[in-house]
Design an enzyme around this catalytic site. Structure first.
Site: not given
Ligand code: 13P
Length: 253
Positions: A9, A11, A98, A100, A170, A176, A216
């Protein structure tokens, strides 16, 4: 039997040139990698890079996912992207729910359900994200939160539709942040998700659904996470932006 999947992803990262370079590196590395037969690699770039990504994917060993889709049918919705558009661009997967989008764009379980419907009507496979925030984990409510997200976002589907869905666990506190869930913490939730799927749809369907871990995930912890019984791969954020890191995670499948 369910697939093992690593999905990247991206983003809201990278320019067109950077995306082009990353895809070129991934294509070269994937040509040389020998992956298990049940492994699938999915790349989920931002919308403006989808066409370039599907062009690369046609000559390579990965599939393409979008990061969002409108819950509405095509029409006068400025700035939105329909499931029909994604389908017509050879996109096969789409991330929904997601954290976010839940946090910054008001994506509720009801909206997740509507987006999942639009994707399935167009033959796309939703990657549906669930996961608790830190306060919910501290209160010991992670199983309840994930259970609610599944039942309200997905359990209106019938068994054959459910078999086309990918679930991604997640934990929001791990995204992150560099804080990964331990394999035991992740496996506990993945097993819970599979048991909820089994109670709603029966064991055969529950065994068909790939459940990915995200938060992560990196080359140093991927193998241990993917070694757990109910962890079928990963949804990778930051580490999907570097070909070497992403490929190391893919090879841990
Ligand atoms: P990270 O791997 O940067 O922690 O993000 C995970 C994520 O949100 C994948 O959709």
């Amino acid at each position: 039997m369910r697939k093992r999947i690593v999905a990247g992803n991206w983003k809201m990262n990278l320019t067109f040139e950077e995306a082009d370079e990353l895809l070129d590196e991934l294509m070269t590395e994937l040509e040389q990698a020998s992956l298990p037969r049940d492994a699938q690699v999915v790349v989920c770039p931002p919308f403006p890079f989808l066409e370039m990504t599907t062009d690369y994917a046609n000559d390579s060993y990965f599939m393409v996912g979008a990061q969002n889709v409108s819950e509405r049918e095509p029409g006068a919705y400025t700035g939105e992207v329909s499931a029909e558009m994604l389908k017509s661009c050879d996109v096969q997967f789409c991330i929904v729910g997601h954290s976010e989008r839940r946090a910054y764009h008001g994506e509720t379980d009801a909206l997740v359900a509507a987006k999942v419907n639009r994707l399935l009507q167009n033959g796309l496979r939703p990657i549906v994200c669930v996961g608790e925030v830190l306060a919910e984990r501290e209160e010991g409510r992670q199983l309840e939160v994930v259970g609610r997200q599944l039942s309200e976002g997905l359990f209106h589907l019938d068994a054959s539709q459910m078999a086309g869905v990918v679930v991604a666990y997640e934990p929001v506190w791990a995204i992150g942040t560099g804080k990964t869930a331990t394999p035991a913490q992740a496996q506990e939730i993945h097993a819970h998700i599979r048991s909820l799927l089994a109670s709603r749809y029966g064991d055969a369907t529950a065994q068909e659904v790939s459940i990915l871990y995200g938060g992560s995930c990196k080359p140093s912890n991927a193998a241990e996470l993917f070694g757990c019984a109910d962890i079928d791969g990963g949804l990778i954020g930051g580490a999907s932006l570097k070909a070497a890191d992403f490929m190391a995670i893919v090879k841990a499948l």
